[in-house]
Enzyme design. Structure first.
Site, PDB file in Angstrom:
ATOM      1  N   HIS A  29       0.825   1.546   6.243  1.00 53.10           N
ATOM      2  CA  HIS A  29      -0.196   0.464   6.407  1.00 53.10           C
ATOM      3  C   HIS A  29       0.291  -0.528   7.014  1.00 53.10           C
ATOM      4  O   HIS A  29      -0.874  -1.524   8.017  1.00 53.10           O
ATOM      5  CB  HIS A  29      -0.404  -0.510   4.443  1.00 53.10           C
ATOM      6  CG  HIS A  29      -1.466  -1.031   4.567  1.00 53.10           C
ATOM      7  ND1 HIS A  29      -1.497  -2.523   4.813  1.00 53.10           N
ATOM      8  CD2 HIS A  29      -2.596  -1.144   3.797  1.00 53.10           C
ATOM      9  CE1 HIS A  29      -2.678  -3.249   4.767  1.00 53.10           C
ATOM     10  NE2 HIS A  29      -3.369  -1.932   3.721  1.00 53.10           N
ATOM     11  N   LEU A  90       0.919   6.875  -1.394  1.00 48.00           N
ATOM     12  CA  LEU A  90       1.466   7.319  -2.205  1.00 48.00           C
ATOM     13  C   LEU A  90       0.958   7.730  -3.619  1.00 48.00           C
ATOM     14  O   LEU A  90       0.513   7.996  -4.075  1.00 48.00           O
ATOM     15  CB  LEU A  90       2.604   5.902  -2.863  1.00 48.00           C
ATOM     16  CG  LEU A  90       3.684   5.217  -2.260  1.00 48.00           C
ATOM     17  CD1 LEU A  90       4.341   4.439  -3.210  1.00 48.00           C
ATOM     18  CD2 LEU A  90       4.844   6.639  -1.422  1.00 48.00           C
ATOM     19  N   ALA A  91      -0.626   7.449  -2.839  1.00 52.30           N
ATOM     20  CA  ALA A  91      -1.638   8.475  -3.440  1.00 52.30           C
ATOM     21  C   ALA A  91      -2.443   8.239  -2.055  1.00 52.30           C
ATOM     22  O   ALA A  91      -2.974   7.963  -0.969  1.00 52.30           O
ATOM     23  CB  ALA A  91      -2.135   7.870  -4.377  1.00 52.30           C
ATOM     24  N   HIS A  92      -3.640   9.355  -2.730  1.00 54.34           N
ATOM     25  CA  HIS A  92      -4.640   9.568  -1.743  1.00 54.34           C
ATOM     26  C   HIS A  92      -6.410   9.041  -1.727  1.00 54.34           C
ATOM     27  O   HIS A  92      -7.401   9.129  -2.480  1.00 54.34           O
ATOM     28  CB  HIS A  92      -5.265  11.475  -2.359  1.00 54.34           C
ATOM     29  CG  HIS A  92      -4.303  12.381  -1.744  1.00 54.34           C
ATOM     30  ND1 HIS A  92      -2.853  12.970  -2.955  1.00 54.34           N
ATOM     31  CD2 HIS A  92      -3.995  13.333  -0.952  1.00 54.34           C
ATOM     32  CE1 HIS A  92      -2.408  13.467  -2.432  1.00 54.34           C
ATOM     33  NE2 HIS A  92      -2.987  14.228  -1.007  1.00 54.34           N
ATOM     34  N   GLY A  93      -5.586   7.661  -1.500  1.00 50.99           N
ATOM     35  CA  GLY A  93      -6.906   6.808  -2.201  1.00 50.99           C
ATOM     36  C   GLY A  93      -7.411   6.390  -0.147  1.00 50.99           C
ATOM     37  O   GLY A  93      -7.397   7.053   0.575  1.00 50.99           O
ATOM     38  N   HIS A  95      -6.559   4.427   2.477  1.00 47.82           N
ATOM     39  CA  HIS A  95      -6.688   4.670   3.548  1.00 47.82           C
ATOM     40  C   HIS A  95      -6.180   6.032   4.151  1.00 47.82           C
ATOM     41  O   HIS A  95      -6.214   5.860   5.127  1.00 47.82           O
ATOM     42  CB  HIS A  95      -5.062   3.515   3.216  1.00 47.82           C
ATOM     43  CG  HIS A  95      -5.463   2.373   2.860  1.00 47.82           C
ATOM     44  ND1 HIS A  95      -6.183   1.349   3.680  1.00 47.82           N
ATOM     45  CD2 HIS A  95      -5.089   1.863   2.079  1.00 47.82           C
ATOM     46  CE1 HIS A  95      -6.164   0.167   3.485  1.00 47.82           C
ATOM     47  NE2 HIS A  95      -5.494   0.612   2.109  1.00 47.82           N
TER      48      HIS A  95
END
Length: 271
Positions: A29, A90-93, A95
């Site tokens: 990020h 840390l997740a499929h978000g 971004h």
């Protein structure tokens, strides 16, 4: 970036046909906090120490450098014909689904505009969720003198929070996998302070906070401040610039890379 692009191999020249593993571009990020990029570089160093033949660069979406075009350009300038892109999330978000592919597409367009060799690109799954991350969080708590399996301990998993429902569900599942730990968020409710107060109101005298943050920055600092004010121990982010990344994280990066490159090879054989 301009000076780097001038060094890129041209399409006409091509590259040596020697078989070599795809390079790895890890995309984070980014943060104005210098510890964030330093921690990511520490992870890259640990990964390449485990796999010396693997060329790896880290690029960032925003706020710090190198950016994605610069990092991808470095790999291409070094001769990479194919690149696996690993989202350091840390997740499929949002971004992962939108920003990372868009940044890579933009970088490829810049390379193409300069007449450089455009590598084949495949995308890895993001780092999380994965059981290895839970093991890494567990290790960080133990470093702080906390035994996460202690039945007398009220445990909170603190993360950034997300407006993406799917990503938030994945983070909440991480807490459930820890025997029903509570969730807290740096940028949403319940905050860490609120989650600590709730556990104490339910009778928990001993409370600890596990950090579901990949690297240091403004949001984990906000959680840490809440913990200090409440007198509650807090696990460090999963990667920090002052200590060696856990073996679990290195294994996870290499597992994501291996899965993506194997899938890409299978698709190429089937084509």
């Amino acid at each position: 970036m301009t000076a780097l692009l001038s060094l890129l191999p041209s399409r006409k020249a091509g590259l040596a046909a020697d078989a070599e593993p795809p390079a790895l571009l890890a995309v984070g990020h980014g943060s104005r906090d210098a510890r964030h990029a330093a921690a990511m570089r520490r992870l890259a160093e640990a990964v390449t120490a485990a796999r010396p033949e693997l060329r790896m660069e880290v690029g960032f979406l925003d706020l710090c450098g190198p950016d994605v075009p610069g990092a991808l350009g470095s790999l291409v300038a070094s001769g990479a014909r194919s690149v696996a892109v690993l989202p350091l999330f840390l997740a499929h978000g949002y971004h992962v689904r939108h920003d990372v592919p868009r940044a890579v597409a933009g970088a490829l367009a810049e390379i193409r505009a300069w007449g450089g060799w455009t590598p084949d690109v495949t995308f890895c799954d993001p780092l999380g969720p994965d059981p290895l991350l839970s093991e890494a969080m567990d290790a960080r708590l133990r470093e702080a003198g906390i035994w996460p399996t202690d039945p007398r301990l009220g445990l909170i998993v603190a993360s950034a929070g997300s407006s993406d429902a799917a990503a938030l569900a994945q983070v909440e599942a991480v807490a459930r996998s820890w025997g029903g730990a509570d969730n807290a968020y740096a940028a949403a409710a319940p905050t860490t302070a609120q989650a600590i107060a709730r556990l104490r109101a339910r009778g928990w005298e001993d409370v600890a906070v596990a950090s579901y943050f990949l690297a240091p920055g403004r949001l984990p600092d906000r959680v840490h401040a809440d913990c200090i004010e409440a007198g509650v121990p807090f696990g460090a982010p999963l990667i920090t610039p002052d200590r060696e990344p856990s073996a679990e994280l290195v294994r996870l990066v290499l597992a994501r890379y291996a899965s993506a490159t194997l899938a890409s090879s299978a698709r190429n054989l089937a084509a």
